[in-house]
Design an enzyme around this catalytic site. Structure first.
Site, PDB file in Angstrom:
ATOM      1  N   GLU A   5     -39.428  19.294  18.532  1.00  0.00           N
ATOM      2  CA  GLU A   5     -40.088  19.240  19.832  1.00  0.00           C
ATOM      3  C   GLU A   5     -40.356  20.611  20.426  1.00  0.00           C
ATOM      4  OE1 GLU A   5     -41.355  16.814  21.398  1.00  0.00           O
ATOM      5  OE2 GLU A   5     -40.590  15.060  20.337  1.00  0.00           O
ATOM      6  N   GLU A  33     -23.131  13.757   3.390  1.00  0.00           N
ATOM      7  CA  GLU A  33     -22.348  14.519   4.365  1.00  0.00           C
ATOM      8  C   GLU A  33     -21.028  15.027   3.790  1.00  0.00           C
ATOM      9  OE1 GLU A  33     -19.544  11.844   7.079  1.00  0.00           O
ATOM     10  OE2 GLU A  33     -21.661  11.402   7.424  1.00  0.00           O
TER      11      GLU A  33
END
Length: 271
Positions: free
Chosen positions: A81, A112
């Site tokens: 963004e 992960e």
């Protein structure tokens, strides 16, 4: 493990399947009300880390977010963004997620848990001591993130973290930890809920305050935003009208000519 994972403690609520829809919604909302209070307590930590980010970005450095699952996705969202909102390069704020681009939409098994891939992912971007790396992990125990920050510390790279458990392994590794303790989730262990909301709020604060300090805002307006659709062109036109007190048609012509609000205002004759 010498700390308590409050994010995984049993919910204060039980028999969720027996609740009415209204009760479910009200109780989730009641829990959500606790999040801004927890973030407020962490503002001193947020400020310390953001000060370091601003210094590095003013000196041609970059900001990296890295995480797994929801935490990684939130970092990717905030990074993506920044260019349309503030007109900065896509290389300035970079979001990395365990498992790569595919993990944004679909969980990648065991990604992960890697203790090497995080640092390898950073090396793909030629990470250096000019940069800042923020590890995002609600639990504060994600190996992908912790191992990468360890390597960053060894290479004199500033490290921070956003976690929702106090005194976690990640917070102990990060030079500038941010700990937003939101407590147990409405749905036990579902850290995409309060913990995810807390992380998003902190990311909003870090990126927005950094960009303001870098001069990417004028007054309270996004004057460097990218004109990527008609809505933003209309918004930019209104900013110019308000600033210069000129007709809409003239403001829009200026905007389209100069490609963003700041340039249009600065290049207006007589301004």
């Amino acid at each position: 493990m010498d700390f308590i994972k409050t994010t995984e403690q049993d919910s204060k609520y039980n028999n969720l399947e027996k609740m009415s829809l209204n009760d479910i919604l009200v109780n989730i909302n009641n829990e959500d009300h606790l999040v801004p209070q927890a973030v407020k307590k962490a503002i001193p930590q947020i400020e310390k880390l953001t000060e370091q980010i601003i210094v590095k970005l003013k000196s041609s450095g970059r900001l990296f977010y890295m995480g797994a699952g929801t935490s990684g996705r939130l970092g990717v969202v905030d990074a993506s963004e920044c260019p349309p909102t503030f007109g900065v390069s896509y290389d300035l704020v970079i979001g990395l997620i365990a498992g790569g681009e595919n993990a944004i939409r679909k969980a990648v098994e065991n990604a992960e848990d890697s203790k090497t891939q995080g640092w390898l992912d950073l090396q793909e971007y030629n990470i250096s001591d000019k940069d800042v790396v923020i590890g995002i992990a609600a639990s504060g125990t994600t190996p992908y993130v912790i191992s990468a920050l360890v390597k960053c510390n060894q290479n004199n790279i500033i490290t921070g973290c956003i976690t929702c458990n106090e005194s976690s392994p990640l917070a102990k590794i990060a030079q500038y930890p941010i700990e937003v303790t939101v407590g147990s989730e409405f749905l036990t262990g579902s850290s995409r809920m309060k913990a995810g909301t807390a992380q998003k709020l902190v990311l909003n604060m870090i990126s927005t305050s950094t960009m303001i300090q870098l001069g990417k805002v004028k007054g309270n307006k996004m004057v460097d935003m990218q004109l990527s659709n008609s809505k933003l062109i209309q918004r930019g036109t209104k900013m110019i009208v308000d600033e210069l007190n000129i007709p809409d048609t003239e403001a829009k012509q200026l905007l389209l000519k100069h490609k963003n609000v700041r340039n249009a205002i600065n290049n207006y004759n007589g301004y």
